[in-house]
Design a protein around this motif. Structure first.
Motif, PDB file in Angstrom:
ATOM      1  N   VAL A   8       0.872  -1.181   0.000  1.00  0.00           N
ATOM      2  CA  VAL A   8       0.000   0.000   0.000  1.00  0.00           C
ATOM      3  C   VAL A   8       0.906   1.227   0.000  1.00  0.00           C
ATOM      4  O   VAL A   8       1.544   1.539   1.012  1.00  0.00           O
ATOM      5  CB  VAL A   8      -0.927   0.020   1.231  1.00  0.00           C
ATOM      6  CG1 VAL A   8      -1.980   1.099   1.065  1.00  0.00           C
ATOM      7  CG2 VAL A   8      -1.573  -1.342   1.447  1.00  0.00           C
ATOM      8  N   ASP A  34      -4.062   3.692  -2.546  1.00  0.00           N
ATOM      9  CA  ASP A  34      -4.652   4.472  -1.449  1.00  0.00           C
ATOM     10  C   ASP A  34      -5.285   3.506  -0.444  1.00  0.00           C
ATOM     11  O   ASP A  34      -5.379   2.302  -0.687  1.00  0.00           O
ATOM     12  CB  ASP A  34      -5.668   5.509  -1.970  1.00  0.00           C
ATOM     13  CG  ASP A  34      -6.874   4.861  -2.639  1.00  0.00           C
ATOM     14  OD1 ASP A  34      -7.580   4.073  -1.977  1.00  0.00           O
ATOM     15  OD2 ASP A  34      -7.113   5.150  -3.830  1.00  0.00           O
ATOM     16  N   GLY A  35      -5.698   4.071   0.683  1.00  0.00           N
ATOM     17  CA  GLY A  35      -6.208   3.254   1.773  1.00  0.00           C
ATOM     18  C   GLY A  35      -7.486   2.497   1.443  1.00  0.00           C
ATOM     19  O   GLY A  35      -7.662   1.343   1.836  1.00  0.00           O
ATOM     20  N   GLU A  36      -8.363   3.137   0.678  1.00  0.00           N
ATOM     21  CA  GLU A  36      -9.631   2.480   0.317  1.00  0.00           C
ATOM     22  C   GLU A  36      -9.382   1.237  -0.526  1.00  0.00           C
ATOM     23  O   GLU A  36      -9.956   0.171  -0.290  1.00  0.00           O
ATOM     24  CB  GLU A  36     -10.511   3.435  -0.502  1.00  0.00           C
ATOM     25  CG  GLU A  36     -11.471   4.219   0.343  1.00  0.00           C
ATOM     26  CD  GLU A  36     -12.259   5.243  -0.462  1.00  0.00           C
ATOM     27  OE1 GLU A  36     -12.426   5.055  -1.687  1.00  0.00           O
ATOM     28  OE2 GLU A  36     -12.686   6.238   0.152  1.00  0.00           O
ATOM     29  N   LEU A  52       2.619  -1.301   4.537  1.00  0.00           N
ATOM     30  CA  LEU A  52       1.664  -0.202   4.604  1.00  0.00           C
ATOM     31  C   LEU A  52       2.335   1.153   4.789  1.00  0.00           C
ATOM     32  O   LEU A  52       2.947   1.412   5.826  1.00  0.00           O
ATOM     33  CB  LEU A  52       0.702  -0.489   5.774  1.00  0.00           C
ATOM     34  CG  LEU A  52      -0.405   0.488   6.064  1.00  0.00           C
ATOM     35  CD1 LEU A  52      -1.353   0.631   4.886  1.00  0.00           C
ATOM     36  CD2 LEU A  52      -1.176   0.025   7.305  1.00  0.00           C
ATOM     37  N   LEU A  56      -1.141   8.346   3.399  1.00  0.00           N
ATOM     38  CA  LEU A  56      -1.883   7.893   2.233  1.00  0.00           C
ATOM     39  C   LEU A  56      -3.067   8.809   1.970  1.00  0.00           C
ATOM     40  O   LEU A  56      -3.630   9.365   2.911  1.00  0.00           O
ATOM     41  CB  LEU A  56      -2.448   6.482   2.476  1.00  0.00           C
ATOM     42  CG  LEU A  56      -1.502   5.296   2.501  1.00  0.00           C
ATOM     43  CD1 LEU A  56      -2.247   4.067   2.992  1.00  0.00           C
ATOM     44  CD2 LEU A  56      -0.918   5.043   1.118  1.00  0.00           C
ATOM     45  N   VAL A  59      -7.948   7.207   2.965  1.00  0.00           N
ATOM     46  CA  VAL A  59      -7.920   6.585   4.288  1.00  0.00           C
ATOM     47  C   VAL A  59      -6.456   6.459   4.709  1.00  0.00           C
ATOM     48  O   VAL A  59      -5.656   5.888   3.980  1.00  0.00           O
ATOM     49  CB  VAL A  59      -8.576   5.186   4.240  1.00  0.00           C
ATOM     50  CG1 VAL A  59      -8.624   4.575   5.627  1.00  0.00           C
ATOM     51  CG2 VAL A  59      -9.978   5.262   3.646  1.00  0.00           C
ATOM     52  N   SER A  60      -6.086   7.013   5.857  1.00  0.00           N
ATOM     53  CA  SER A  60      -4.679   7.004   6.291  1.00  0.00           C
ATOM     54  C   SER A  60      -4.198   5.595   6.625  1.00  0.00           C
ATOM     55  O   SER A  60      -4.987   4.674   6.860  1.00  0.00           O
ATOM     56  CB  SER A  60      -4.520   7.879   7.532  1.00  0.00           C
ATOM     57  OG  SER A  60      -5.122   7.228   8.641  1.00  0.00           O
ATOM     58  N   GLY A  61      -2.883   5.450   6.657  1.00  0.00           N
ATOM     59  CA  GLY A  61      -2.287   4.159   7.014  1.00  0.00           C
ATOM     60  C   GLY A  61      -2.759   3.657   8.361  1.00  0.00           C
ATOM     61  O   GLY A  61      -3.064   2.481   8.537  1.00  0.00           O
ATOM     62  N   GLU A  63      -5.528   4.276   9.855  1.00  0.00           N
ATOM     63  CA  GLU A  63      -6.922   3.848   9.780  1.00  0.00           C
ATOM     64  C   GLU A  63      -7.026   2.489   9.070  1.00  0.00           C
ATOM     65  O   GLU A  63      -7.809   1.626   9.476  1.00  0.00           O
ATOM     66  CB  GLU A  63      -7.750   4.921   9.046  1.00  0.00           C
ATOM     67  CG  GLU A  63      -9.246   4.665   9.013  1.00  0.00           C
ATOM     68  CD  GLU A  63      -9.891   4.504  10.376  1.00  0.00           C
ATOM     69  OE1 GLU A  63      -9.328   4.981  11.388  1.00  0.00           O
ATOM     70  OE2 GLU A  63     -10.968   3.873  10.440  1.00  0.00           O
ATOM     71  N   VAL A  64      -6.217   2.308   8.022  1.00  0.00           N
ATOM     72  CA  VAL A  64      -6.196   1.010   7.323  1.00  0.00           C
ATOM     73  C   VAL A  64      -5.790  -0.079   8.316  1.00  0.00           C
ATOM     74  O   VAL A  64      -6.422  -1.139   8.414  1.00  0.00           O
ATOM     75  CB  VAL A  64      -5.205   1.030   6.128  1.00  0.00           C
ATOM     76  CG1 VAL A  64      -5.038  -0.368   5.539  1.00  0.00           C
ATOM     77  CG2 VAL A  64      -5.683   2.003   5.054  1.00  0.00           C
ATOM     78  N   CYS A  65      -4.755   0.207   9.082  1.00  0.00           N
ATOM     79  CA  CYS A  65      -4.254  -0.737  10.075  1.00  0.00           C
ATOM     80  C   CYS A  65      -5.358  -1.078  11.092  1.00  0.00           C
ATOM     81  O   CYS A  65      -5.622  -2.247  11.374  1.00  0.00           O
ATOM     82  CB  CYS A  65      -3.052  -0.108  10.773  1.00  0.00           C
ATOM     83  SG  CYS A  65      -2.184  -1.212  11.868  1.00  0.00           S
TER      84      CYS A  65
END
Ligand code: CA
Length: 230
Positions: A8, A34-36, A52, A56, A59-61, A63-65
Motif C-alpha cells: 500500500v 490508497d487506503g480504500e 503499509l 496515504l 484513508v490514512s495508514g 486507519e487502514v491498520c
C-alpha cells in the motif's frame, strides 16, 4: 505457495520498485495506491503480509491498520509500516494500533527483505522457511525437491504447490474452494473437482504400497494433512 504481499503505497516510483523487487524474490504482489483500495484488495484475498505506507490519500495508514485489525479475517495478518524519517509519534501510534514492525524511508531492498522474512517467520513459521517437514515428508522449497522417508518424490508443479500449502497448515481442513484460491489463485476459473484430481495425483506420488496416506479426505468438507489419517 509463495507468500502474498499487499503493498500500500501512493508514490508511484516506490510502489513500482517494491512490486518489481518483491516479485523477483518470488512473492506474489498486489499494489494499492490508497487506503480504500487497500481495504478492498485485502477483503478480496487475504494477504500474508501488508506493507503499509503511513501517509496515504483518502484513508490514512493508521486507519487502514485499525480496520484490518478489526476484521476477523485480517486480524492476524502481519503489517509492516513504511514511515518517513521524523514521524516518530506515528510509529508509536502505528505499533499501538497493531502494526508488527516499521521501516524508515529511505530503506534498501536488502533491509526490507530481511524485515519481511523476519516478520513472516515470527508470525507464520511455515511461510518463510526454506524447508518444510511433516512426519516423514521433507520439502526443500529452494531446490523444489520432496522426499518421503529418504526416497525422492516426483511431483508436478500443481501437486508441489498443493503439498506446500498443506504442509504450511498441518491438521487444518480446507474446502476445495479454499484450495483453489490458495493454490490456483482466485482469478483463475477451475472446477472444484480439479482439486480432487490433483489430490489423487499427489497421493499416488507420495504413498507407496503400505505407506500411511497423510492426506485425509473430510467428507463434504475437503482435505487436510493429518498424521492420524488412513
Ligand atoms: Ca505516502
Amino acid at each position: 505457495m509463495n507468500p502474498y504481499i499487499l503493498v500500500v503505497e501512493d508514490e508511484d516510483a516506490l510502489a513500482t520498485l517494491l512490486q518489481y523487487n518483491l516479485d523477483k524474490e518470488g512473492y506474489q504482489v498486489a499494489v494499492a495506491t490508497d487506503g480504500e483500495e487497500a481495504l478492498v484488495l485485502a477483503s478480496e484475498r487475504q494477504p500474508d503480509l501488508v506493507l503499509l505506507d503511513w501517509m496515504l490519500p483518502k484513508v490514512s495508514g493508521i486507519e487502514v491498520c485499525r480496520r484490518l485489525r478489526a476484521r476477523p479475517e485480517t486480524r492476524n495478518v502481519p503489517i509492516l509500516m513504511l514511515t518517513a524519517r521524523g514521524e516518530e509519534s506515528d510509529r508509536v501510534r502505528g505499533l499501538d494500533t497493531g502494526a508488527d514492525d516499521y521501516i524508515i524511508k529511505p530503506f534498501s531492498m536488502t533491509e526490507l527483505s530481511a524485515r519481511i522474512r523476519a516478520v513472516l517467520r515470527r508470525i507464520r513459521p511455515g511461510l518463510a522457511e526454506d524447508r518444510l517437514e511433516f512426519v516423514d515428508i521433507v520439502m526443500d522449497r529452494v531446490s523444489h525437491r520432496v522426499r518421503r522417508a529418504g526416497r525422492e518424490v516426483h511431483l508436478g508443479p500443481t501437486e508441489f504447490r498443493l503439498l506446500d500449502y498443506l504442509m504450511q497448515h498441518p491438521g487444518r481442513v480446507f474446502s476445495r474452494e479454499q484450495l483453489l484460491d490458495a493454490v490456483w489463485g482466485s482469478d483463475v476459473y477451475v472446477e472444484a473437482r480439479t482439486v480432487d484430481v490433483h489430490i489423487g495425483r499427489l497421493r499416488k506420488a507420495l504413498n507407496l504400497d503400505s505407506e500411511m496416506d497423510p492426506i485425509r479426505t473430510v467428507r463434504s468438507a475437503g482435505y487436510s494433512l493429518d498424521s492420524e489419517a488412513a
